[in-house]
Design a protein around this motif. Structure first.
Motif, PDB file in Angstrom:
ATOM      1  N   GLU A 186       0.837  -1.211   0.000  1.00 19.83           N
ATOM      2  CA  GLU A 186       0.000   0.000   0.000  1.00 19.83           C
ATOM      3  C   GLU A 186       0.867   1.253   0.000  1.00 19.83           C
ATOM      4  O   GLU A 186       1.829   1.324   0.764  1.00 19.83           O
ATOM      5  N   LEU A 187       0.510   2.203  -0.851  1.00 18.01           N
ATOM      6  CA  LEU A 187       1.169   3.504  -0.857  1.00 18.01           C
ATOM      7  C   LEU A 187       0.111   4.536  -0.518  1.00 18.01           C
ATOM      8  O   LEU A 187      -0.979   4.537  -1.115  1.00 18.01           O
ATOM      9  N   GLU A 188       0.433   5.397   0.436  1.00 13.49           N
ATOM     10  CA  GLU A 188      -0.563   6.371   0.880  1.00 13.49           C
ATOM     11  C   GLU A 188       0.051   7.775   0.837  1.00 13.49           C
ATOM     12  O   GLU A 188       0.999   8.069   1.561  1.00 13.49           O
ATOM     13  N   ASN A 189      -0.480   8.588  -0.069  1.00 18.37           N
ATOM     14  CA  ASN A 189       0.005   9.977  -0.227  1.00 18.37           C
ATOM     15  C   ASN A 189       1.524  10.055  -0.329  1.00 18.37           C
ATOM     16  O   ASN A 189       2.179  10.876   0.312  1.00 18.37           O
ATOM     17  N   VAL A 190       2.073   9.195  -1.139  1.00 17.82           N
ATOM     18  CA  VAL A 190       3.528   9.082  -1.233  1.00 17.82           C
ATOM     19  C   VAL A 190       4.091  10.131  -2.186  1.00 17.82           C
ATOM     20  O   VAL A 190       3.502  10.425  -3.234  1.00 17.82           O
ATOM     21  N   ALA A 191       5.231  10.678  -1.802  1.00 18.68           N
ATOM     22  CA  ALA A 191       5.963  11.594  -2.687  1.00 18.68           C
ATOM     23  C   ALA A 191       7.406  11.121  -2.770  1.00 18.68           C
ATOM     24  O   ALA A 191       7.902  10.439  -1.869  1.00 18.68           O
ATOM     25  N   TYR A 192       8.039  11.473  -3.897  1.00 14.91           N
ATOM     26  CA  TYR A 192       9.458  11.154  -4.018  1.00 14.91           C
ATOM     27  C   TYR A 192      10.164  12.313  -4.710  1.00 14.91           C
ATOM     28  O   TYR A 192       9.727  12.787  -5.761  1.00 14.91           O
ATOM     29  N   ASN A 193      11.249  12.746  -4.090  1.00 14.98           N
ATOM     30  CA  ASN A 193      12.052  13.847  -4.655  1.00 14.98           C
ATOM     31  C   ASN A 193      13.408  13.324  -5.095  1.00 14.98           C
ATOM     32  O   ASN A 193      14.021  12.531  -4.378  1.00 14.98           O
ATOM     33  N   TYR A 194      13.852  13.801  -6.236  1.00 15.13           N
ATOM     34  CA  TYR A 194      15.201  13.489  -6.720  1.00 15.13           C
ATOM     35  C   TYR A 194      16.017  14.763  -6.624  1.00 15.13           C
ATOM     36  O   TYR A 194      15.749  15.714  -7.357  1.00 15.13           O
ATOM     37  N   GLY A 195      16.983  14.803  -5.725  1.00 16.43           N
ATOM     38  CA  GLY A 195      17.856  15.974  -5.602  1.00 16.43           C
ATOM     39  C   GLY A 195      17.076  17.256  -5.408  1.00 16.43           C
ATOM     40  O   GLY A 195      17.407  18.290  -5.993  1.00 16.43           O
ATOM     41  N   GLY A 196      16.034  17.213  -4.624  1.00 18.95           N
ATOM     42  CA  GLY A 196      15.259  18.413  -4.315  1.00 18.95           C
ATOM     43  C   GLY A 196      14.077  18.637  -5.243  1.00 18.95           C
ATOM     44  O   GLY A 196      13.139  19.350  -4.903  1.00 18.95           O
ATOM     45  N   ALA A 197      14.128  18.020  -6.432  1.00 20.99           N
ATOM     46  CA  ALA A 197      13.011  18.195  -7.378  1.00 20.99           C
ATOM     47  C   ALA A 197      11.983  17.094  -7.173  1.00 20.99           C
ATOM     48  O   ALA A 197      12.338  15.926  -7.048  1.00 20.99           O
ATOM     49  N   GLU A 198      10.722  17.490  -7.154  1.00 23.25           N
ATOM     50  CA  GLU A 198       9.668  16.507  -6.891  1.00 23.25           C
ATOM     51  C   GLU A 198       9.400  15.674  -8.152  1.00 23.25           C
ATOM     52  O   GLU A 198       9.108  16.222  -9.222  1.00 23.25           O
ATOM     53  N   LEU A 199       9.519  14.361  -8.011  1.00 28.08           N
ATOM     54  CA  LEU A 199       9.243  13.472  -9.146  1.00 28.08           C
ATOM     55  C   LEU A 199       7.753  13.175  -9.218  1.00 28.08           C
ATOM     56  O   LEU A 199       7.145  13.206 -10.281  1.00 28.08           O
ATOM     57  N   PHE A 200       7.173  12.884  -8.090  1.00 30.71           N
ATOM     58  CA  PHE A 200       5.711  12.743  -7.994  1.00 30.71           C
ATOM     59  C   PHE A 200       5.302  12.929  -6.546  1.00 30.71           C
ATOM     60  O   PHE A 200       6.144  12.876  -5.634  1.00 30.71           O
ATOM     61  N   SER A 201       4.009  13.175  -6.334  1.00 29.89           N
ATOM     62  CA  SER A 201       3.508  13.346  -4.968  1.00 29.89           C
ATOM     63  C   SER A 201       2.047  12.919  -4.905  1.00 29.89           C
ATOM     64  O   SER A 201       1.399  12.710  -5.944  1.00 29.89           O
TER      65      SER A 201
END
Lengths: 224, 301
Positions: free
Chosen positions: A3-18
């Motif tokens: 399960e993923l819940e409101n997940v975000a991922y940043n690469y080097g400060g830039a948001e890849l998805f949220s």
């Protein structure tokens, strides 16, 4: 399962998805699409604990991935079979040993002797069992990777562009194997650009198609 | 420690499958073998030095501590009387087992290195020497000096402390330096093997990625490297130790050449001491590789 819940991922400060929420329930079949660079591989890596989310919560079989140590992640990964586009084999071991590697690292060698031959036959690699990975064609490598992914009888199978390097006929064979696994109760999620593959799957099994685009995960359009 | 030792023996017993997962690496294998062999060879010599200087310190300490010398300088007409008085004093001193005047021949032998053969000591005003052999806890040197000052004015007591102590101290320091050398050798071995292990881990980044992908725990991945390096260090250490022992054995014997340097070696059960070096090298490799592997795996996660 996962399960993923409101997940975000940043690469080097830039948001890849949220704000990505996703539930891979038992026996479900998902496709993940989206343009290159949208973060499909990253999202899959979050699903098998290879990366940590920068925000939100990822639960692997009920456990918060952020609180799991590396041993716990390794143990949960034995319940997840992963197929990469580039396959990732140990080039000095033959196909048979590579397929048996998950059993080897989990100390279950004895099971390998019984199941390995059947599995190699199931993916159609009986004639290549003693060859080294660099000697295989793209399709053979993908089938070997699939065999390795399922040898532990995992609950979830994650495939990242499994048909990216193979022709249509081989794509169909791989899809058939994945559908068979899903009918056996396995949860399957496949990241792909191949719309024809998704259409072919929809004719065989109930699927949910998701699209990762503009940093958000959404249900794919009706064109599919 | 108990757990690590158990794990060490498990590793040496081995998991051939884990070992096979890591491809053979010729460069690091040769480097580890050579390092362990060379360091073991040096460790044998350092150990021989320590043991030999230890024996020397013990012998000097024991032999010189049991004897002392009384020197009587007196006018010729009083020499015999003072000698008799000194012998009487010494014979009645607790802790003195025997007191014996050195004969003219013995005194001549003592002076030979400076005056050559045939020195007429009887005709020269040379002090008379008395050898004192101690017993039990020895005598009270302060009390004896006081008695001698009163009864034998020309007597000077030399209990060898003045020159024995620096010799024993020097020998003990050499022994300590020998053991320090062994510690440094172990440290250098650990450093070299750590570098070799890090090189092997870096060269096998793809292997580590694949093993993680299929659910291998860090300790399993580290184990494949640790076992390999431990066995290499054990093998190299054994070869270096055997060669070092042969080299020590081939040194000229004390009987033939005499002197301290030819006494460098092992005696009796001392020959068993170097046998600790190969397992020690293996233990150093085990802990160095394990620490390096787990640290690198943590950094790569």
């Amino acid at each position: 399962m996962i399960e993923l819940e409101n997940v975000a991922y940043n690469y080097g400060g830039a948001e890849l998805f949220s704000q990505v929420s996703l539930t891979l329930s038992a026996g479900s079949f998902h496709f993940l699409t989206g343009p290159s660079g949208a973060g499909k591989t990253t999202l899959l890596k979050l699903c098998y604990g290879a990366l940590q989310a920068t925000a939100g919560q990822v639960r692997l079989f009920g456990d918060d991935a952020a609180r799991m140590d590396r041993d716990a992640v390794a143990l949960s990964r034995r319940r997840i079979g992963v197929v990469h586009q580039d396959c990732q084999f140990l080039d000095h071991l033959n196909v048979s040993d590579n397929i048996a590697l998950p059993l080897t690292v989990s100390g279950r060698d004895a099971e390998a002797a019984g199941n390995l031959g059947d599995l190699i036959g199931w993916v159609g690699l009986c004639g290549q069992a003693d060859q080294l990975p660099p000697e295989l064609s793209g399709g053979e490598r993908q089938r070997a990777a699939l065999a390795r992914a399922v040898i532990m009888s995992p609950d979830v199978i994650i495939a990242d562009e499994p048909t990216g390097n193979v022709d249509w006929e081989m794509s169909q064979r791989l899809l058939t194997l994945l559908v068979e696994l899903n009918r056996m109760g396995k949860t399957v999620i496949i990241a792909t650009h191949d719309m024809n593959l998704i259409r072919a799957a929809k004719s065989q099994v109930t699927t949910r198609v998701l699209r990762l685009q503009d940093r958000r995960l959404m249900q794919a359009g009706a064109e599919l | 420690m108990k757990i690590d030792l158990a794990r060490m023996f498990d590793l040496i017993a081995g998991d051939p499958q884990a070992d096979r997962a890591v491809p053979p690496t010729g460069f690091t294998a040769r480097l580890t073998l050579f390092t362990a062999g060379a360091m073991a060879f040096l460790a044998v010599f350092a150990m021989a030095l320590s043991l030999a200087t230890g024996r020397l310190a013990d012998r000097w300490s024991a032999e010189l501590a049991r004897t002392s010398t009384l020197r009587i300088t007196a006018p010729v007409d009083q020499a015999d009387a003072q000698l008799r008085s000194a012998i009487t004093v010494l014979e009645t001193t607790p802790g003195v087992a025997a007191a014996r005047p050195l004969s003219a021949d013995e005194q001549r032998a003592l002076l030979e290195p400076w005056f050559g053969v045939g020195l007429p000591v009887e005709d020269l005003p040379i002090p008379q020497l008395i050898e004192i052999i101690e017993e039990g806890d020895g005598y009270d040197s302060i009390g004896l000096r006081a008695r001698l000052q009163a009864e034998v004015p020309g007597a000077v007591l030399d209990d060898h402390t003045r020159w024995r102590e620096p010799l024993v101290k020097a020998a003990n320091r050499l022994r300590t330096l020998g053991w320090l050398a062994i510690v440094l050798i172990a440290g250098s071995t650990a450093a070299m093997i750590t570098l070799a292990a890090q090189a092997a881990l870096a060269a096998n980044a793809q292997v580590i990625r694949v093993m993680r992908l299929v659910g291998a725990r860090d300790i399993y991945i580290a184990g494949a490297f640790v076992r390999r390096f431990t066995l290499r260090a054990l093998t190299g250490g054994a070869i270096g130790t055997v060669v070092g022992m042969i080299a020590i054995w081939l040194l000229p014997s004390t009987d033939v050449a005499g002197g301290f340097l030819t006494g460098l070696g092992f005696q009796g059960v001392g020959w068993l001491a170097p046998l600790i070096i190969p397992p020690l090298a293996a233990a150093v490799a085990f802990f160095a590789t394990r620490a390096a592997a787990l640290r690198m795996l943590e950094e790569q996660s």
